[in-house]
Structure formats: C-alpha cells, structure tokens
Design a protein around this motif. Structure first.
Motif, mmCIF file in Angstrom:
data_model
loop_
_atom_site.group_PDB
_atom_site.id
_atom_site.type_symbol
_atom_site.label_atom_id
_atom_site.label_comp_id
_atom_site.label_asym_id
_atom_site.label_seq_id
_atom_site.Cartn_x
_atom_site.Cartn_y
_atom_site.Cartn_z
ATOM 1 N N PRO A 97 0.837 -1.206 0.000
ATOM 2 C CA PRO A 97 0.000 0.000 0.000
ATOM 3 C C PRO A 97 0.863 1.244 0.000
ATOM 4 N N SER A 98 0.491 2.261 -0.780
ATOM 5 C CA SER A 98 1.362 3.412 -0.965
ATOM 6 C C SER A 98 1.183 4.479 0.105
ATOM 7 N N ARG A 99 -0.018 4.615 0.693
ATOM 8 C CA ARG A 99 -0.215 5.683 1.671
ATOM 9 C C ARG A 99 -1.322 5.323 2.651
ATOM 10 N N ILE A 100 -1.263 5.959 3.815
ATOM 11 C CA ILE A 100 -2.260 5.734 4.851
ATOM 12 C C ILE A 100 -2.377 7.001 5.684
ATOM 13 N N ALA A 101 -3.565 7.268 6.231
ATOM 14 C CA ALA A 101 -3.794 8.406 7.127
ATOM 15 C C ALA A 101 -4.071 7.878 8.533
ATOM 16 N N LEU A 102 -3.410 8.455 9.528
ATOM 17 C CA LEU A 102 -3.555 8.036 10.912
ATOM 18 C C LEU A 102 -4.026 9.211 11.777
ATOM 19 N N THR A 103 -4.777 8.894 12.815
ATOM 20 C CA THR A 103 -5.260 9.897 13.761
ATOM 21 C C THR A 103 -4.344 9.916 14.982
ATOM 22 N N VAL A 104 -3.900 11.113 15.392
ATOM 23 C CA VAL A 104 -2.977 11.258 16.511
ATOM 24 C C VAL A 104 -3.618 12.093 17.614
ATOM 25 N N HIS A 105 -3.705 11.530 18.815
ATOM 26 C CA HIS A 105 -4.146 12.277 19.990
ATOM 27 C C HIS A 105 -2.936 12.979 20.595
ATOM 28 N N VAL A 106 -3.089 14.261 20.909
ATOM 29 C CA VAL A 106 -1.959 15.050 21.406
ATOM 30 C C VAL A 106 -2.308 15.740 22.722
ATOM 31 N N SER A 107 -3.194 15.131 23.515
ATOM 32 C CA SER A 107 -3.476 15.654 24.847
ATOM 33 C C SER A 107 -2.252 15.493 25.730
ATOM 34 N N ALA A 108 -2.273 16.114 26.901
ATOM 35 C CA ALA A 108 -1.141 16.010 27.838
ATOM 36 C C ALA A 108 -0.899 14.568 28.243
ATOM 37 N N GLU A 109 -1.954 13.778 28.390
ATOM 38 C CA GLU A 109 -1.798 12.379 28.795
ATOM 39 C C GLU A 109 -1.198 11.542 27.677
ATOM 40 N N ARG A 167 7.791 19.770 26.946
ATOM 41 C CA ARG A 167 9.232 19.832 27.235
ATOM 42 C C ARG A 167 10.045 19.981 25.959
ATOM 43 N N LEU A 168 9.686 19.228 24.920
ATOM 44 C CA LEU A 168 10.415 19.330 23.659
ATOM 45 C C LEU A 168 10.187 20.676 22.985
ATOM 46 N N ALA A 169 8.972 21.201 23.103
ATOM 47 C CA ALA A 169 8.696 22.519 22.533
ATOM 48 C C ALA A 169 9.572 23.576 23.203
ATOM 49 N N GLU A 170 9.665 23.513 24.522
ATOM 50 C CA GLU A 170 10.511 24.464 25.250
ATOM 51 C C GLU A 170 11.973 24.283 24.869
ATOM 52 N N LEU A 171 12.429 23.039 24.758
ATOM 53 C CA LEU A 171 13.813 22.757 24.379
ATOM 54 C C LEU A 171 14.147 23.347 23.014
ATOM 55 N N ASN A 172 13.168 23.351 22.113
ATOM 56 C CA ASN A 172 13.379 23.848 20.754
ATOM 57 C C ASN A 172 12.937 25.292 20.568
ATOM 58 N N ASN A 173 12.681 25.991 21.684
ATOM 59 C CA ASN A 173 12.313 27.412 21.650
ATOM 60 C C ASN A 173 11.130 27.676 20.734
ATOM 61 N N THR A 174 10.108 26.853 20.892
ATOM 62 C CA THR A 174 8.907 27.005 20.083
ATOM 63 C C THR A 174 7.698 26.640 20.926
ATOM 64 N N THR A 175 6.531 26.659 20.332
ATOM 65 C CA THR A 175 5.320 26.267 21.026
ATOM 66 C C THR A 175 4.962 24.833 20.680
ATOM 67 N N ALA A 176 4.125 24.224 21.515
ATOM 68 C CA ALA A 176 3.684 22.863 21.228
ATOM 69 C C ALA A 176 2.959 22.801 19.889
ATOM 70 N N THR A 177 2.140 23.796 19.610
ATOM 71 C CA THR A 177 1.399 23.814 18.345
ATOM 72 C C THR A 177 2.337 23.876 17.149
ATOM 73 N N ALA A 178 3.359 24.721 17.251
ATOM 74 C CA ALA A 178 4.304 24.844 16.137
ATOM 75 C C ALA A 178 5.123 23.577 15.963
#
Length: 211
Positions: free
Chosen positions: A79-91, A98-109
């Motif tokens: 199969p050539s492609r697939i779409a997946l759903t990602v939950h990005v809540s704190a849990e 932490r990674l957003a802060e480490l990279n001097n950006t926001t979680a959204t960015a």
C-alpha cells in the motif's frame, strides 16, 4: 540501478542499491522467488537467507543478480499511503511541552513541524508492527530519554532528531512521546496483523483529547 551483493555469514546475502526508497519493491520481487528461506528489508538494503545445502553462496549471489536484472520499479502490492489519527493531549503526549521548550517554540508549532506533512516509513523495527519513519524535520532536537519509561500505551508516537517511531503494543519506550495513534497498528488475530509496511507514505490528523 547499481546493485551490490554482500555476504552475511554462510547462509545469507545483503542486496544494496543506490535508491533506498526501492527496498520494499526489491523485497517483494525477491520474495516471489521461492528459493529464499527469508527476505528481510532493512535500513540500507534487503537481506536474503538461503539453504546452503541447496545453493552455494556463489550460486545464491548469481541468482540475486539475475533477479535484479529483471527488477521493475513497482511497489508490488505494498500500500502506498495511509492516514492516521494522533491524539496530542497532555496524557497522550507527555514530552510535547518539554520538547517545545527545548526547541524554543510552542507545542502547536512543533506539532505542525512533525505532523504537518506526510512522512515515509523507512523500515519496520525491532518488534512486530513497529515503524521507523524518516523525513522528520532534523531541526527539531530530541534525544532518547536518560531513563526509558517502563510503560507506554500502544500507538505511542516517539521522536528523536530526524526520526519518528510508532509503538505498536503497550510496553517500555526510550524515545520522547509526543502523541498516540488511535488506529490499531498490530492485531495478531487479524488476517493481516500489520497495519503499516515499509515504504508507506503516512499522513496525520491531530485531535487534542483522548477518545
């Protein structure tokens, strides 16, 4: 396509070529030749195992080269492609802030950098259904955890600099976790237990809370 065939012990060979994106297609082509005991696509090429009672290493190498001469660049049913759903809540994404802060950006960015465009499955990893994905923005700095977690949920999305991984089952994890896939990546009771395959292009839909 330039092809090299390297020995792997007494009963296996590694097939390497100049376009790594063709690994799934090359593996599928070799699998169709039933002489091989096992065909395994890897990081740099495709390994084939043969029975030394049936084939000498020289004959096995000649057979591989003959097959590769007739190789065509189709993905041979992968199969050539697939779409997946990602939950990005704190849990579901305990290391995101932490990674957003480490990279001097926001979680959204940061999420937009990681999930904003399709990425490709580079190889299937060390457990059934485990996927390594490449083409993640190398500007995002992320290192393995000093102390791995003993438990992350199935579907967890890990990231280190330049790569992403998808954990198919609940268990320990050493990569920072920034989300969780809702689709089941490995189902041993299914006729086709693996949702993902090497070479697939994966796109993502983000949602902010767990189901």
């Amino acid at each position: 396509m330039k092809v090299s065939v390297l020995p792997l012990g007494d009963d296996a060979l590694e097939v390497r070529f100049d376009d790594r994106s063709l690994r799934p297609a090359v593996a599928a082509c070799l699998i169709r030749d039933a002489v091989w005991k096992e065909v395994v696509p890897g990081k740099l090429g495709v390994a084939v195992q043969f029975d030394p009672l049936d084939l000498s290493p020289e004959d096995a190498r000649s057979r591989v080269l003959e097959i590769m001469q007739d190789f065509r660049h189709g993905l041979a049913g992968v199969p050539s492609r697939i779409a997946l759903t990602v939950h990005v809540s704190a849990e579901a994404a305990p290391d995101l802030e932490r990674l957003a802060e480490l990279n001097n950006t926001t979680a959204t960015a940061l999420l937009d950098q990681v999930f904003g465009r399709p990425v490709r499955i580079d190889m299937m990893g060390f457990m059934p259904g485990f996927a390594y994905l490449e083409c993640v923005d190398p500007q995002i700095h992320a290192e393995r955890l000093v102390t791995p977690r003993r438990h992350v949920e199935a579907g967890s999305v890990g990231i280190v600099t330049g790569q992403m991984c998808l954990y198919p089952i609940t268990g320990p994890a050493g990569w920072p976790i920034i989300g969780r896939i809702s689709e089941r990546l490995f189902d041993p009771s299914a006729g086709q237990p693996f949702l993902l395959a090497q070479g697939m292009e994966v796109s993502f839909r983000l949602i902010g809370s767990d189901p």
